[in-house]
Write a protein that holds these residues in place. Sequence first.
Motif, PDB file in Angstrom:
ATOM      1  N   ARG A 287       0.828  -1.216   0.000  1.00  0.00           N
ATOM      2  CA  ARG A 287       0.000   0.000   0.000  1.00  0.00           C
ATOM      3  C   ARG A 287       0.860   1.262   0.000  1.00  0.00           C
ATOM      4  N   ILE A 288       1.924   1.219   0.807  1.00  0.00           N
ATOM      5  CA  ILE A 288       2.797   2.403   0.888  1.00  0.00           C
ATOM      6  C   ILE A 288       3.450   2.647  -0.472  1.00  0.00           C
ATOM      7  N   LEU A 289       3.947   1.563  -1.077  1.00  0.00           N
ATOM      8  CA  LEU A 289       4.614   1.731  -2.376  1.00  0.00           C
ATOM      9  C   LEU A 289       3.621   2.208  -3.431  1.00  0.00           C
ATOM     10  N   ARG A 290       2.396   1.707  -3.351  1.00  0.00           N
ATOM     11  CA  ARG A 290       1.394   2.138  -4.333  1.00  0.00           C
ATOM     12  C   ARG A 290       1.027   3.609  -4.089  1.00  0.00           C
ATOM     13  N   HIS A 291       0.802   3.946  -2.817  1.00  0.00           N
ATOM     14  CA  HIS A 291       0.393   5.317  -2.486  1.00  0.00           C
ATOM     15  C   HIS A 291       1.431   6.341  -2.942  1.00  0.00           C
ATOM     16  N   TYR A 292       2.703   6.024  -2.649  1.00  0.00           N
ATOM     17  CA  TYR A 292       3.754   7.005  -2.971  1.00  0.00           C
ATOM     18  C   TYR A 292       4.363   6.782  -4.363  1.00  0.00           C
ATOM     19  N   GLY A 293       3.809   5.837  -5.127  1.00  0.00           N
ATOM     20  CA  GLY A 293       4.377   5.539  -6.446  1.00  0.00           C
ATOM     21  C   GLY A 293       4.572   6.779  -7.315  1.00  0.00           C
ATOM     22  N   PRO A 294       3.497   7.551  -7.549  1.00  0.00           N
ATOM     23  CA  PRO A 294       3.647   8.737  -8.415  1.00  0.00           C
ATOM     24  C   PRO A 294       4.655   9.741  -7.843  1.00  0.00           C
ATOM     25  N   ALA A 295       4.634   9.946  -6.526  1.00  0.00           N
ATOM     26  CA  ALA A 295       5.577  10.901  -5.908  1.00  0.00           C
ATOM     27  C   ALA A 295       7.011  10.387  -6.057  1.00  0.00           C
ATOM     28  N   ARG A 296       7.195   9.074  -5.924  1.00  0.00           N
ATOM     29  CA  ARG A 296       8.542   8.509  -6.052  1.00  0.00           C
ATOM     30  C   ARG A 296       9.068   8.698  -7.479  1.00  0.00           C
ATOM     31  N   GLU A 297       8.163   8.577  -8.451  1.00  0.00           N
ATOM     32  CA  GLU A 297       8.585   8.820  -9.845  1.00  0.00           C
ATOM     33  C   GLU A 297       8.978  10.279 -10.048  1.00  0.00           C
ATOM     34  N   ARG A 298       8.131  11.182  -9.534  1.00  0.00           N
ATOM     35  CA  ARG A 298       8.428  12.632  -9.683  1.00  0.00           C
ATOM     36  C   ARG A 298       9.742  12.963  -8.983  1.00  0.00           C
ATOM     37  N   TYR A 299       9.950  12.345  -7.829  1.00  0.00           N
ATOM     38  CA  TYR A 299      11.174  12.612  -7.050  1.00  0.00           C
ATOM     39  C   TYR A 299      12.412  12.244  -7.875  1.00  0.00           C
ATOM     40  N   ALA A 300      12.376  11.062  -8.496  1.00  0.00           N
ATOM     41  CA  ALA A 300      13.527  10.613  -9.293  1.00  0.00           C
ATOM     42  C   ALA A 300      13.755  11.565 -10.463  1.00  0.00           C
ATOM     43  N   GLU A 301      12.660  11.990 -11.097  1.00  0.00           N
ATOM     44  CA  GLU A 301      12.808  12.919 -12.242  1.00  0.00           C
ATOM     45  C   GLU A 301      13.429  14.230 -11.800  1.00  0.00           C
ATOM     46  N   LEU A 302      12.879  14.780 -10.702  1.00  0.00           N
ATOM     47  CA  LEU A 302      13.347  16.100 -10.237  1.00  0.00           C
ATOM     48  C   LEU A 302      14.780  16.044  -9.719  1.00  0.00           C
ATOM     49  N   LEU A 303      15.111  14.915  -9.090  1.00  0.00           N
ATOM     50  CA  LEU A 303      16.464  14.776  -8.555  1.00  0.00           C
ATOM     51  C   LEU A 303      17.486  14.811  -9.697  1.00  0.00           C
ATOM     52  N   ALA A 304      17.026  14.364 -10.874  1.00  0.00           N
ATOM     53  CA  ALA A 304      17.923  14.378 -12.043  1.00  0.00           C
ATOM     54  C   ALA A 304      17.981  15.773 -12.675  1.00  0.00           C
ATOM     55  N   SER A 305      17.129  16.704 -12.198  1.00  0.00           N
ATOM     56  CA  SER A 305      17.127  18.073 -12.758  1.00  0.00           C
ATOM     57  C   SER A 305      17.310  19.087 -11.633  1.00  0.00           C
ATOM     58  N   PRO A 306      18.466  19.068 -10.965  1.00  0.00           N
ATOM     59  CA  PRO A 306      18.642  19.959  -9.812  1.00  0.00           C
ATOM     60  C   PRO A 306      18.497  21.437 -10.167  1.00  0.00           C
ATOM     61  N   VAL A 307      18.766  21.772 -11.440  1.00  0.00           N
ATOM     62  CA  VAL A 307      18.666  23.187 -11.852  1.00  0.00           C
ATOM     63  C   VAL A 307      17.226  23.678 -11.653  1.00  0.00           C
ATOM     64  N   ILE A 308      16.262  22.825 -11.971  1.00  0.00           N
ATOM     65  CA  ILE A 308      14.848  23.215 -11.825  1.00  0.00           C
ATOM     66  C   ILE A 308      14.549  23.490 -10.351  1.00  0.00           C
ATOM     67  N   VAL A 309      14.992  22.582  -9.493  1.00  0.00           N
ATOM     68  CA  VAL A 309      14.713  22.730  -8.055  1.00  0.00           C
ATOM     69  C   VAL A 309      15.399  23.983  -7.514  1.00  0.00           C
ATOM     70  N   ASP A 310      16.660  24.173  -7.894  1.00  0.00           N
ATOM     71  CA  ASP A 310      17.398  25.348  -7.393  1.00  0.00           C
ATOM     72  C   ASP A 310      16.716  26.642  -7.841  1.00  0.00           C
ATOM     73  N   ARG A 311      16.205  26.638  -9.075  1.00  0.00           N
ATOM     74  CA  ARG A 311      15.544  27.860  -9.569  1.00  0.00           C
ATOM     75  C   ARG A 311      14.267  28.142  -8.768  1.00  0.00           C
ATOM     76  N   ILE A 312      13.512  27.099  -8.468  1.00  0.00           N
ATOM     77  CA  ILE A 312      12.281  27.277  -7.683  1.00  0.00           C
ATOM     78  C   ILE A 312      12.636  27.885  -6.314  1.00  0.00           C
ATOM     79  N   LEU A 313      13.702  27.371  -5.715  1.00  0.00           N
ATOM     80  CA  LEU A 313      14.104  27.853  -4.379  1.00  0.00           C
ATOM     81  C   LEU A 313      14.583  29.312  -4.438  1.00  0.00           C
ATOM     82  N   GLU A 314      15.357  29.630  -5.468  1.00  0.00           N
ATOM     83  CA  GLU A 314      15.834  31.023  -5.607  1.00  0.00           C
ATOM     84  C   GLU A 314      14.660  31.968  -5.820  1.00  0.00           C
ATOM     85  N   GLU A 315      13.738  31.574  -6.713  1.00  0.00           N
ATOM     86  CA  GLU A 315      12.581  32.434  -6.978  1.00  0.00           C
ATOM     87  C   GLU A 315      11.734  32.598  -5.727  1.00  0.00           C
TER      88      GLU A 315
END
Length: 338
Positions: A287-315
Amino acid sequence: MSEPAASAASPALAPPRVRCFSGIQPSGAPHIGNDLGAIRNYVALQDRFESIYCIVDFHALTTTHDAETLRRRTREMATALLALGLDPARCTLFVQSHRPEVAELMWLFLTVTPVSWLERTPTYKEKRENQPEDVNHGLLTYPALMAADIVLYKASVVPVGRDQAAHLELSREIVRAFNNRYGPTFPEPQAVYTQAPVVLGTDGVRKMSKSIGNTIEIFAPADEIRRQVMSMVTDTQRIKRTDPGRPEICNVCQLHRFFGDDYEEIWDGERTARTGCVDTKKLLVERILRHYGPARERYAELLASPVIVDRILEEGAARLRPIVDATMAEVREKMGLR
Ligand code: AQP
């Protein structure tokens, strides 16, 4: 001809939105206690309030002393919050140290805060015991920094877990002391809790906590999550598989409440010993893996794009500047600093 009545939707006359603020420490990997106790509310409140969320790296310095580790965890925590549903179009997400004015406000607050208030804080007493070799001043003054975090933005709604209740109460007292001495300046912050204000850790006794290491992490590899769940302490009086379980006191059963709407059926299986603890844990992993499945996918994608995250934080930090400048100008004026 008389002037048309101002519409409630008129931007010039719309009442200012109530501000909501909360912070999370980049002191380790986010766990389901963080999510069920607080982050769920961060996400839910984005549209109800003008919401500001912060990775509190100044706070984390009281326990994390390696620069690279702090930098990495700060970015990972921001990535986690975005993956779990914070939307920079609907809230402001930033890093505490990127608006360093908060340290100035903390100092000013310390001048209205009796030392005895800080010394009685439960987490200070706890940390003093847990890290006796490193009882740094930041551990003592933590609540003054927390008060500054919140009211620098004049926020009054604070989504947190119940473990923060004492800190928030102290924040309110500090704000009250400031208002009494210098005149009404800040709103008194109020806590908002979720349906799971205290999530117990895998030991089934203490609150789930990064520093205790009794967590179920949200973004760990599936095998690690499985290991963490399977290690959970359940009903200690249920010795044999055929003994009836007591879902009310079994932490695994309690967690099922938040990962599906059939938890009563699961509880019934335990009570009648139709299912054993291992079955119920295996189901919880699924259940936990199913519940967080979409978030875990987004996390992996975003972790591979640190520039996007850094820009959000700066803004995010830049967007807050006008609020911070206005608050600090008012405070300095009232305190006689100009
Ligand atoms: N077990 C929990 N149950 C409910 N809410 C929780 N929170 C933390 N643990 C639980 C809430 O999550 C928010 C962010 O917490 P934090 O990471 O900034 O600090 P914390 O409360 O001290 O969490 P940890 O895991 O225990 O961190 P460490 O070990 O580094 O001190 C807060 O709103 C908190 O209430």
